[in-house]
Design a protein around this motif. Structure first.
Motif, PDB file in Angstrom:
ATOM      1  N   UNK A  99       0.987  -1.130  -0.178  1.00  0.00           N
ATOM      2  CA  UNK A  99      -0.243  -0.273   0.075  1.00  0.00           C
ATOM      3  C   UNK A  99       0.944   0.819   0.186  1.00  0.00           C
ATOM      4  N   UNK A 100       2.110   1.251  -0.260  1.00  0.00           N
ATOM      5  CA  UNK A 100       3.007   2.721  -0.600  1.00  0.00           C
ATOM      6  C   UNK A 100       3.208   2.559   0.906  1.00  0.00           C
ATOM      7  N   UNK A 101       3.074   1.567   2.227  1.00  0.00           N
ATOM      8  CA  UNK A 101       4.388   1.724   3.330  1.00  0.00           C
ATOM      9  C   UNK A 101       5.517   2.281   3.361  1.00  0.00           C
ATOM     10  N   UNK A 102       6.020   3.570   4.096  1.00  0.00           N
ATOM     11  CA  UNK A 102       7.206   3.818   4.368  1.00  0.00           C
ATOM     12  C   UNK A 102       7.589   2.735   5.290  1.00  0.00           C
ATOM     13  N   UNK A 103       7.064   1.913   6.318  1.00  0.00           N
ATOM     14  CA  UNK A 103       8.035   1.604   7.711  1.00  0.00           C
ATOM     15  C   UNK A 103       6.882   0.051   7.846  1.00  0.00           C
ATOM     16  N   UNK A 104       7.616  -1.179   7.872  1.00  0.00           N
ATOM     17  CA  UNK A 104       6.498  -2.153   8.666  1.00  0.00           C
ATOM     18  C   UNK A 104       8.088  -2.967   9.197  1.00  0.00           C
TER      19      UNK A 104
END
Length: 138
Positions: free
Chosen positions: A121-126
């Motif tokens: 989903x285009x997240x910058x961090x996981x």
């Protein structure tokens, strides 16, 4: 014999794929400890299921989501023994350390930080993790 229990946290985003938020593994013999494997959390608001904006807000949301799953399992972030952090920009590593210090107390969990090309989903961090609980917390 090993027992597997699925953990579902109402205060964390619902799974967006074929996985559980967390899985607890314990011995049927009733050992003193159980291990909970937490799936990766991205910065989705659990109510709207929308990605929050900005790296700092995303990182805080991920820790809030992880905390909700830890609590649903009967623990807290301080029961995490290992976390893996996935970043699309390793230049944000110092900011993650700064934010992480506000969520954890010493002794800190073991940790790995990895640079990745992209996240869901285009997240910058996981972030994912491993939680260890005593029998009293089950």
């Amino acid at each position: 014999m090993t027992m597997k229990t699925i953990i579902s946290a109402p205060n964390a985003p619902a799974a967006i794929g074929t996985y559980s938020q967390a899985v607890r593994v314990s011995s049927a013999a009733g050992t003193a400890l159980s291990t909970v494997y937490l799936s990766g959390q991205i910065p989705l608001d659990p109510v709207t299921m929308a990605l929050v904006d900005g790296f700092e807000a995303q990182t805080k949301q991920v820790f809030d989501n992880l905390n909700a799953v830890c609590e649903a399992a009967g623990g807290s972030l301080n029961d995490l023994v290992k976390v893996n952090i996935y970043l699309i920009d390793l230049g944000n590593f110092a900011k993650v350390n700064e934010i992480m210090a506000t969520y954890f107390t010493q002794p800190y969990p073991a940790r790995a930080a990895l640079g990745v090309a992209a996240l869901p989903r285009g997240a910058q961090v996981e972030i994912d993790g491993v939680l260890v609980l005593s029998a009293a917390a089950r």
